[in-house]
Write an enzyme that holds these catalytic residues in place. Structure first.
Site, PDB file in Angstrom:
ATOM      1  N   LYS A  47       5.104  -2.991  -5.051  1.00 49.17           N
ATOM      2  CA  LYS A  47       4.495  -1.671  -4.900  1.00 49.17           C
ATOM      3  C   LYS A  47       5.291  -0.676  -5.739  1.00 49.17           C
ATOM      4  O   LYS A  47       6.335  -0.185  -5.322  1.00 49.17           O
ATOM      5  CB  LYS A  47       4.461  -1.273  -3.426  1.00 49.17           C
ATOM      6  CG  LYS A  47       3.746  -2.292  -2.533  1.00 49.17           C
ATOM      7  CD  LYS A  47       3.866  -1.938  -1.073  1.00 49.17           C
ATOM      8  CE  LYS A  47       3.222  -2.996  -0.185  1.00 49.17           C
ATOM      9  NZ  LYS A  47       3.955  -4.288  -0.236  1.00 49.17           N
ATOM     10  N   GLU A  88      -1.624 -23.325   9.092  1.00 57.76           N
ATOM     11  CA  GLU A  88      -2.556 -22.854  10.113  1.00 57.76           C
ATOM     12  C   GLU A  88      -4.012 -23.203   9.811  1.00 57.76           C
ATOM     13  O   GLU A  88      -4.878 -23.034  10.679  1.00 57.76           O
ATOM     14  CB  GLU A  88      -2.426 -21.331  10.277  1.00 57.76           C
ATOM     15  CG  GLU A  88      -1.098 -20.882  10.856  1.00 57.76           C
ATOM     16  CD  GLU A  88      -0.018 -20.621   9.802  1.00 57.76           C
ATOM     17  OE1 GLU A  88       0.932 -19.903  10.114  1.00 57.76           O
ATOM     18  OE2 GLU A  88      -0.127 -21.164   8.665  1.00 57.76           O
ATOM     19  N   TRP A 126      -0.032  -1.490  -7.349  1.00 58.63           N
ATOM     20  CA  TRP A 126       0.394  -2.843  -7.013  1.00 58.63           C
ATOM     21  C   TRP A 126       0.543  -3.670  -8.282  1.00 58.63           C
ATOM     22  O   TRP A 126      -0.316  -3.631  -9.172  1.00 58.63           O
ATOM     23  CB  TRP A 126      -0.635  -3.513  -6.093  1.00 58.63           C
ATOM     24  CG  TRP A 126      -0.571  -3.050  -4.676  1.00 58.63           C
ATOM     25  CD1 TRP A 126       0.196  -2.038  -4.162  1.00 58.63           C
ATOM     26  CD2 TRP A 126      -1.305  -3.589  -3.576  1.00 58.63           C
ATOM     27  NE1 TRP A 126      -0.018  -1.903  -2.828  1.00 58.63           N
ATOM     28  CE2 TRP A 126      -0.937  -2.844  -2.427  1.00 58.63           C
ATOM     29  CE3 TRP A 126      -2.229  -4.609  -3.438  1.00 58.63           C
ATOM     30  CZ2 TRP A 126      -1.458  -3.094  -1.171  1.00 58.63           C
ATOM     31  CZ3 TRP A 126      -2.756  -4.860  -2.177  1.00 58.63           C
ATOM     32  CH2 TRP A 126      -2.371  -4.121  -1.063  1.00 58.63           C
ATOM     33  N   THR A 155       5.344 -24.491  10.800  1.00 62.19           N
ATOM     34  CA  THR A 155       5.466 -23.761   9.547  1.00 62.19           C
ATOM     35  C   THR A 155       6.903 -23.866   9.055  1.00 62.19           C
ATOM     36  O   THR A 155       7.800 -24.285   9.795  1.00 62.19           O
ATOM     37  CB  THR A 155       5.098 -22.282   9.743  1.00 62.19           C
ATOM     38  OG1 THR A 155       6.048 -21.676  10.634  1.00 62.19           O
ATOM     39  CG2 THR A 155       3.704 -22.146  10.339  1.00 62.19           C
TER      40      THR A 155
END
Length: 555
Positions: free
Chosen positions: A447, A335, A452, A188
């Site tokens: 937030k 992944e 949100w 990654t």
């Protein structure tokens, strides 16, 4: 009761053998800045066998040692892609855009035995040599570059062409290799800590190829010429190099010529039918095509797949309307090998009816199961409304991270659920018919006052403005609301737009409480090593006071 079917291993060696024979006339072409230099699949297969002989007989790669590549997208890299896993070793693609300390960490963590490098990237490799473990014994150099930079290396330095010359053009690739054994290793990008290694199996690569070439995904055939702009070190170029060899799709490799002008030139000259890259590549290419007039011909290019981050709808529509190029969203991550979903609309819709589906991250195939998990850990319905973190599982989804040479796999931390699902870190919804819509990364959701705000939604709306080249929105601390959005924008050259104009434009497109009060005009959005917006750099610049911020509206 067991079946009566043969148990034949699914391996990269089978892909190599099939491509080099059945599709031997297909080609891999590498752009050299002015033209494409070609080899047939048959020639690539023969050279892959020669490379395998050299790795085994001269460099001592006899088991599952890691053989790393520090290379651009080119024919020699394709040869390594096929040879290394097919002989039973592990292909380890090194991201040449990572910071030096992360690159050294990855080489040491993987315990690479050999590095095959393009000569042009030796200035990146040479300073790392004093930091590398003695497990690295050989460096193989391909193409022009200053070999003198490697003078301090304690191991052996080899010339790629000299190393494989005069070796047999066939190799006894093992036919009884366990398909669950490691084939490739990719790390990654390490944006929140040390990079993590994902170890793909032969089985996962093979099954992933079958999905990539299916009509439900990219639909490759032997009639296609593929231009993988996405680097071969970025999740194995999204599986394109192996998938192309499976079905005979010819490849046009851009090498290091990834800027808008050479990309436009090679599309015009070579006539690819398909390409893939992150959105920032296509933003630059669109500007080049728009300014290039009749100098470029992109009429051969039917499809562009964009992944890595959400594509602005305005960019998708511009390519469709001005150049007849269909831009398709795809979603995935290191992944997930990386294919997770592809945004082909359902059948029977008008072009206008298709747009809402095209703007999603796509539909999951049968081989990728997904669930939406709420803040309390409960599974949410697939109704296109319930929002939560996306978790996935499937035959090419990681179950753990590579623990390092001689170490056990690492399934700790917060990336894997107790029942084995991958926690993607993406927040979104899934519809009843399997379409994924992401609203943000969990770490990037703003937030504000108990609500949100999607940074991606604000970015997409801002990039619909004709004077905005790029936009990145991040959360910053706010005494009253906890967090509020900070909008950073890159204006097109010659634009006289100001942040008040942009805020007025945005006001007609989002709820008033979502409008950013803080704005900054910047020269360019910081990018990660794989071309994604690097929002942690923006947040750090704001915290340090390095950004020139204009405040608008009420706090």
């Amino acid at each position: 009761m067991l079946s009566t079917m043969q148990d034949v291993p699914l391996t990269v060696a089978r892909i190599l053998e099939h491509g080099a024979t059945v599709h031997g006339a297909s080609t891999v072409a590498t752009w050299d800045g002015e033209r494409a230099v070609r080899r047939t699949f048959a020639e690539v297969g023969a050279r892959a066998a020669q490379l395998a002989h050299a790795l085994r007989d001269e460099l001592g790669v006899t088991g599952d040692q890691r053989v790393a590549t520090l290379m651009w997208n080119n024919t020699e890299h394709q040869e390594a892609y096929l040879a290394i896993p097919s002989m039973g070793a592990v292909l380890h693609t090194l991201n040449l855009r990572l910071p030096p300390q992360q690159l050294a960490f990855i080489i040491n963590h993987a315990a690479d035995h050999v590095i095959i490098a393009n000569g042009s990237v030796l200035p990146l490799l040479a300073p790392l040599l004093p930091q590398l473990n003695p497990t690295l014994r050989h460096i193989v150099v391909s193409g022009p570059g200053d070999r003198g930079l490697l003078a301090g290396f304690s191991g052996s330095v080899h010339e790629y062409e000299e190393l494989i010359a005069d070796r047999p053009t066939s190799f006894p690739f093992p036919t009884d290799l366990d398909e669950r054994s490691a084939a490739a290793l990719c790390y990654t990008s390490g944006t929140t800590g040390d990079p993590k290694g994902v170890l793909y199996s032969h089985r996962s690569v093979y099954l992933h190829c079958l999905q990539v070439v299916s009509a439900e995904s990219f639909g490759f055939t032997a009639r296609d010429l593929l231009l993988p702009v996405v680097p071969m070190f970025h999740v194995n170029a999204w599986g394109i190099p192996h998938a192309a060899f499976m079905v005979g799709s010819s490849l046009l490799m851009p090498d290091r010529f990834l800027q808008p002008k050479p990309l436009a030139a090679m599309i015009t000259a070579e006539r690819p039918t398909f390409s893939a890259a992150v959105p920032t590549i296509w933003t630059g290419l669109l500007d080049e095509l728009d300014s290039g007039g009749e100098a470029y011909d992109t009429s051969s290019l039917d499809t562009v797949v964009i992944g890595g981050s959400a594509c602005p709808p305005a960019l998708m529509k511009a390519f469709q309307d001005r150049y007849g190029i269909e831009v398709i969203h795809a979603w995935g991550m290191t992944e997930t090998s990386p294919l997770g979903s592809v945004a082909h609309p359902p059948a029977g819709l008008t072009p206008e009816q298709e747009w809402p589906y095209r703007l999603t991250q796509g539909r999951f195939p049968a081989t990728v199961q997904a669930r939406v998990v709420g803040p309390d850990g409960s599974a949410m319905p697939h109704d296109g409304v319930a929002e939560g973190e996306i978790e996935v599982r499937g035959p090419w989804i990681a179950r753990a991270y590579f623990g390092g040479a001689g170490q056990q796999p690492d399934a700790g931390g917060d990336k894997f659920s107790d029942d084995g699902w991958l926690r993607t870190g993406d927040v979104g919804t899934v519809s009843a018919d399997g379409y994924l819509t992401l609203t943000d990364r969990a770490k990037d959701v703003i937030k504000s006052g108990g609500e949100w705000i999607s940074s991606v939604a604000l970015e997409n709306e801002l990039m619909a403005h004709p004077d905005v080249l790029e936009a990145a929105v991040v959360a910053v601390p706010d005494e009253k609301w906890g967090e509020r959005p900070l909008a950073t924008v890159v204006l097109r050259p010659g634009s006289d737009a100001d942040v008040r104009t942009l805020r007025e434009f945005l006001a007609g497109r989002v709820a008033s409480w979502q409008l950013p009060e803080r704005w900054a005009v910047i020269e360019s959005v910081p990018k990660t090593s794989v071309g994604k917006f690097d929002k942690k750099v923006i947040r750090a610049s704001y915290a340090d006071g390095a950004l020139s911020v204009t405040k608008l509206g009420k706090e």
